[in-house]
Design a protein around this motif. Structure first.
Motif, mmCIF file in Angstrom:
data_model
loop_
_atom_site.group_PDB
_atom_site.id
_atom_site.type_symbol
_atom_site.label_atom_id
_atom_site.label_comp_id
_atom_site.label_asym_id
_atom_site.label_seq_id
_atom_site.Cartn_x
_atom_site.Cartn_y
_atom_site.Cartn_z
ATOM 1 N N ARG A 39 28.773 37.412 50.323
ATOM 2 C CA ARG A 39 27.774 38.216 49.819
ATOM 3 C C ARG A 39 28.771 38.875 48.570
ATOM 4 N NH1 ARG A 39 31.015 37.943 54.902
ATOM 5 N NH2 ARG A 39 32.837 39.467 54.788
ATOM 6 N N ALA A 40 28.460 39.950 47.621
ATOM 7 C CA ALA A 40 29.238 39.656 46.912
ATOM 8 C C ALA A 40 30.131 41.226 46.798
ATOM 9 C CB ALA A 40 28.044 40.696 46.218
ATOM 10 N N VAL A 41 30.527 41.316 45.676
ATOM 11 C CA VAL A 41 32.377 41.558 45.849
ATOM 12 C C VAL A 41 31.926 43.178 44.755
ATOM 13 C CG1 VAL A 41 33.250 40.143 44.808
ATOM 14 C CG2 VAL A 41 34.745 41.160 46.787
ATOM 15 N N ASP A 42 33.725 43.280 44.792
ATOM 16 C CA ASP A 42 33.671 43.719 42.827
ATOM 17 C C ASP A 42 35.693 43.431 42.759
ATOM 18 O OD1 ASP A 42 32.170 45.757 43.570
ATOM 19 O OD2 ASP A 42 32.084 47.631 44.085
ATOM 20 N N VAL A 43 35.587 42.938 41.824
ATOM 21 C CA VAL A 43 36.857 42.871 40.986
ATOM 22 C C VAL A 43 37.417 43.683 40.137
ATOM 23 C CG1 VAL A 43 37.927 41.001 40.077
ATOM 24 C CG2 VAL A 43 36.047 40.568 41.980
ATOM 25 N N GLY A 44 38.239 44.064 39.856
ATOM 26 C CA GLY A 44 38.572 45.488 39.197
ATOM 27 C C GLY A 44 40.106 44.552 38.768
ATOM 28 N N GLU A 45 40.467 44.904 37.324
ATOM 29 C CA GLU A 45 41.219 44.985 36.843
ATOM 30 C C GLU A 45 42.291 44.474 36.979
ATOM 31 O OE1 GLU A 45 42.446 48.676 34.077
ATOM 32 O OE2 GLU A 45 43.468 46.787 33.361
ATOM 33 N N ASP A 46 42.861 44.641 38.455
ATOM 34 C CA ASP A 46 44.700 44.517 39.132
ATOM 35 C C ASP A 46 44.256 42.499 39.109
ATOM 36 O OD1 ASP A 46 45.296 47.003 38.926
ATOM 37 O OD2 ASP A 46 45.150 47.105 41.318
ATOM 38 N N MET A 47 42.677 42.303 39.793
ATOM 39 C CA MET A 47 43.281 40.861 39.961
ATOM 40 C C MET A 47 42.295 39.780 38.624
ATOM 41 S SD MET A 47 42.820 40.564 43.045
ATOM 42 C CE MET A 47 42.370 38.777 43.259
ATOM 43 N N ILE A 48 42.081 40.360 37.983
ATOM 44 C CA ILE A 48 42.239 39.527 36.886
ATOM 45 C C ILE A 48 42.923 38.746 36.653
ATOM 46 C CG2 ILE A 48 41.388 39.757 34.258
ATOM 47 C CD1 ILE A 48 38.814 40.294 36.126
ATOM 48 N N PRO A 49 44.419 38.977 35.451
ATOM 49 C CA PRO A 49 44.750 38.278 35.583
ATOM 50 C C PRO A 49 45.376 36.805 35.669
ATOM 51 C CG PRO A 49 45.916 40.276 35.874
ATOM 52 C CD PRO A 49 45.159 40.715 36.417
ATOM 53 N N SER A 50 44.955 37.001 38.267
ATOM 54 C CA SER A 50 45.284 36.231 39.181
ATOM 55 C C SER A 50 44.304 35.169 39.030
ATOM 56 C CB SER A 50 45.897 36.502 39.821
ATOM 57 O OG SER A 50 44.543 37.304 40.890
ATOM 58 N N LEU A 51 43.270 35.903 38.156
ATOM 59 C CA LEU A 51 41.547 34.709 38.464
ATOM 60 C C LEU A 51 40.954 35.004 37.406
ATOM 61 C CD1 LEU A 51 39.505 37.141 38.216
ATOM 62 C CD2 LEU A 51 39.579 36.538 41.079
ATOM 63 N N ILE A 52 42.017 34.831 35.813
ATOM 64 C CA ILE A 52 42.038 34.950 34.228
ATOM 65 C C ILE A 52 40.370 33.866 33.840
ATOM 66 C CG2 ILE A 52 43.670 34.123 33.789
ATOM 67 C CD1 ILE A 52 41.855 36.688 31.864
ATOM 68 N N ASP A 53 40.910 32.071 34.139
ATOM 69 C CA ASP A 53 40.094 31.199 34.091
ATOM 70 C C ASP A 53 39.286 31.028 35.229
ATOM 71 O OD1 ASP A 53 42.469 31.584 31.611
ATOM 72 O OD2 ASP A 53 43.442 29.221 32.738
ATOM 73 N N GLU A 54 39.111 31.622 36.104
ATOM 74 C CA GLU A 54 38.302 31.592 37.001
ATOM 75 C C GLU A 54 36.966 32.405 37.112
ATOM 76 O OE1 GLU A 54 41.340 29.282 37.134
ATOM 77 O OE2 GLU A 54 41.824 30.796 38.105
ATOM 78 N N PHE A 55 36.755 33.404 35.892
ATOM 79 C CA PHE A 55 35.924 34.337 35.774
ATOM 80 C C PHE A 55 34.875 33.453 35.907
ATOM 81 C CE2 PHE A 55 32.890 36.146 32.790
ATOM 82 C CZ PHE A 55 32.940 37.823 33.074
ATOM 83 N N PRO A 56 34.629 32.221 34.935
ATOM 84 C CA PRO A 56 33.270 31.662 34.735
ATOM 85 C C PRO A 56 33.109 31.274 36.389
ATOM 86 C CG PRO A 56 34.900 30.632 32.825
ATOM 87 C CD PRO A 56 35.275 31.241 33.521
ATOM 88 N N ALA A 57 33.121 30.539 36.801
ATOM 89 C CA ALA A 57 33.218 30.339 38.327
ATOM 90 C C ALA A 57 32.719 31.366 39.269
ATOM 91 C CB ALA A 57 34.316 29.003 38.839
#
Ligand code: S3P
Length: 426
Positions: free
Chosen positions: A299-317
């Motif tokens: 199911r869909a989720v909201d991802v905010g600025e706080d999480m970005i550094p720990s998934l920076i390279d996983e954004f495309p996946a």
């Protein structure tokens, strides 16, 4: 090169991802400025990390590779010699930014350049603090490579970083090794901490106090042995593929689980992914484990600025997984993704739309409405390894044929990627 992909049967089996790219870069660079002979086990032999090997060789360091282990004959902090030519960092932002820190401490002139993608990437973020420390740096338009650096006589600074970037943090820390006094870096958000974890193995003390990191100048790094774990960011494409291809069950062995790298797992768990992390252990100061992944209803989720550094390279996946989750996933605070090897926000929007997904593009992220099915399409990797791999995962679950253009980009971090995908699909 083009690669044609079809929808695959369930993905089943066990894989070991390639060695970690970030840790491999750091092992080569730190070993080069350490005293004595360091051993790097399970080094990543790929386009990006070979750029670091070539750069250190150009600076006079002998690096032997017998195909099993890499031996770096470090010459100490002051042992690098002036390069006789421009240093080509290829596609590697990590090579260029980390090296800019080292070269700022060295009393000679070097010029760093790279491929067409690297020449578009922002360097002012390193130029500003390194200049404050005393390095003389000029760059095209004051911000892009090529960049020339004349270093020497650095003084320590306290620097509040405007962006959460491990490359920037590491550049300042490396320059700090050469500086008079204690250099302090303050991060806006935690980024990957491989440099902080690795320096103590070379005998260099690092003080970490929340978001503040301190290193003192003058401590000579001493040779050591580094064992590189599997790359979580490379594994991410197989996690994504296993989740979205029905009936899949994939075991990923020996993968790095540094908490600053695994935000993708946290987000996937919120989406309802069937993932199990097992057998967690320590390898060269980094947590490593195995991940069991099974296809899941997401199911869909909201991802905010706080999480970005720990998934920076996983954004495309993550975008691929969101494209097959029920509901609309919103990812914001991801403006940094526009200045990676390609504009990854734009590239993911373009490719997902071509596959029939409804996507809303924001300056700092995407809104992705999960679709019932993906349609095979013509996909442009924009020469970006992670875009090519993300859409290969999407293609595995898509109806019809997908063509990935500039598919060879995967060699930057994951030689053998397509073969591994093929093997899992039987
Ligand atoms: C890296 C840091 C990250 C990451 C890159 C590797 C590193 O970049 O995206 O692939 O090895 O330090 P930023 O420092 O620009 O966030």
């Amino acid at each position: 090169m083009k690669v044609e992909l079809k929808r695959t049967k369930a993905l089943r089996g066990e894989i070991t991802p390639p060695p970690d790219k970030s840790i491999s870069h750091r092992a080569i660079i730190l070993s080069s400025i350490a005293n004595g002979k360091s051993l790097v086990k399970n080094f990543l032999r790929a386009g990006d990390t070979l750029s670091s090997v070539n750069a250190m060789r150009a600076l006079g360091i002998e690096i032997e590779d017998d195909g099993a282990e890499v031996v770096v004959h470090g010459r100490g902090l002051r042992g690098l010699s002036e390069p006789s030519d421009v240093i080509d960092c290829g596609n590697s932002g990590t090579t260029m930014r980390l090296l800019s820190g080292v070269l700022s401490g060295n009393p000679f002139t070097s010029v760093l350049t790279g491929d067409e993608s690297l020449k578009q990437r922002p360097m002012r973020r390193v130029i500003t603090p390194l200049t404050q420390m005393g390095a003389h740096i000029s760059a095209r338009d004051d911000r892009y490579p090529p960049m020339s650096i004349r270093g020497g006589n650095l003084k320590a600074i306290r620097y509040e970083m405007p962006v959460a970037s491990a490359q920037l943090k590491s550049a300042i820390m490396l320059a700090g090794l050469y500086a008079d006094g204690t250099t302090e870096v303050v991060e806006p958000r935690r980024s990957r901490d491989h440099t902080e974890r690795m320096l103590p193995a070379y005998g260099v003390k690092v003080d970490v106090d929340g978001l503040n990191i301190r290193v003192s100048g003058g401590a000579e790094p001493q040779a050591t042995e580094v064992d590189v774990p599997g790359d979580f960011s490379s594994a991410a494409f197989f996690i994504a593929a296993a989740l979205v291809v029905k009936g899949s069950e994939v075991m990923i062995k020996g993968v790095g689980l540094n908490p600053q790298r695994t935000g993708f797992l946290e987000v996937l768990q919120k989406m309802g992914a069937d993932l199990k992390v097992e057998n967690v252990r320590d390898v060269s100061g980094e947590p490593v484990g195995d991940i069991q992944c099974r296809s899941s209803e997401l199911r869909a989720v909201d991802v905010g600025e706080d999480m970005i550094p720990s998934l920076i390279d996983e954004f495309p996946a993550l975008c691929v997984v969101a494209a097959l989750a029920s509901g609309t996933t919103t990812i914001r605070g991801a403006a940094e993704l526009r200045v990676k090897e390609s504009d990854r926000v734009g590239a993911m929007a373009e490719g997902l739309k071509a596959m029939g997904v409804e996507v809303e593009e924001f300056p700092d992220g995407l809104g992705i409405r999960g679709a019932e099915v993906l349609r095979g399409a013509d996909i442009h990797s924009h020469g970006d390894h992670r875009i090519a791999m993300a859409f290969s995962a999407a293609a595995s679950a898509a109806e019809g044929d997908t063509t990935i253009h500039e598919a060879e980009a995967v060699d930057i971090s994951f030689p053998g990627f397509y073969e591994m995908l093929k093997r899992l699909s039987g």
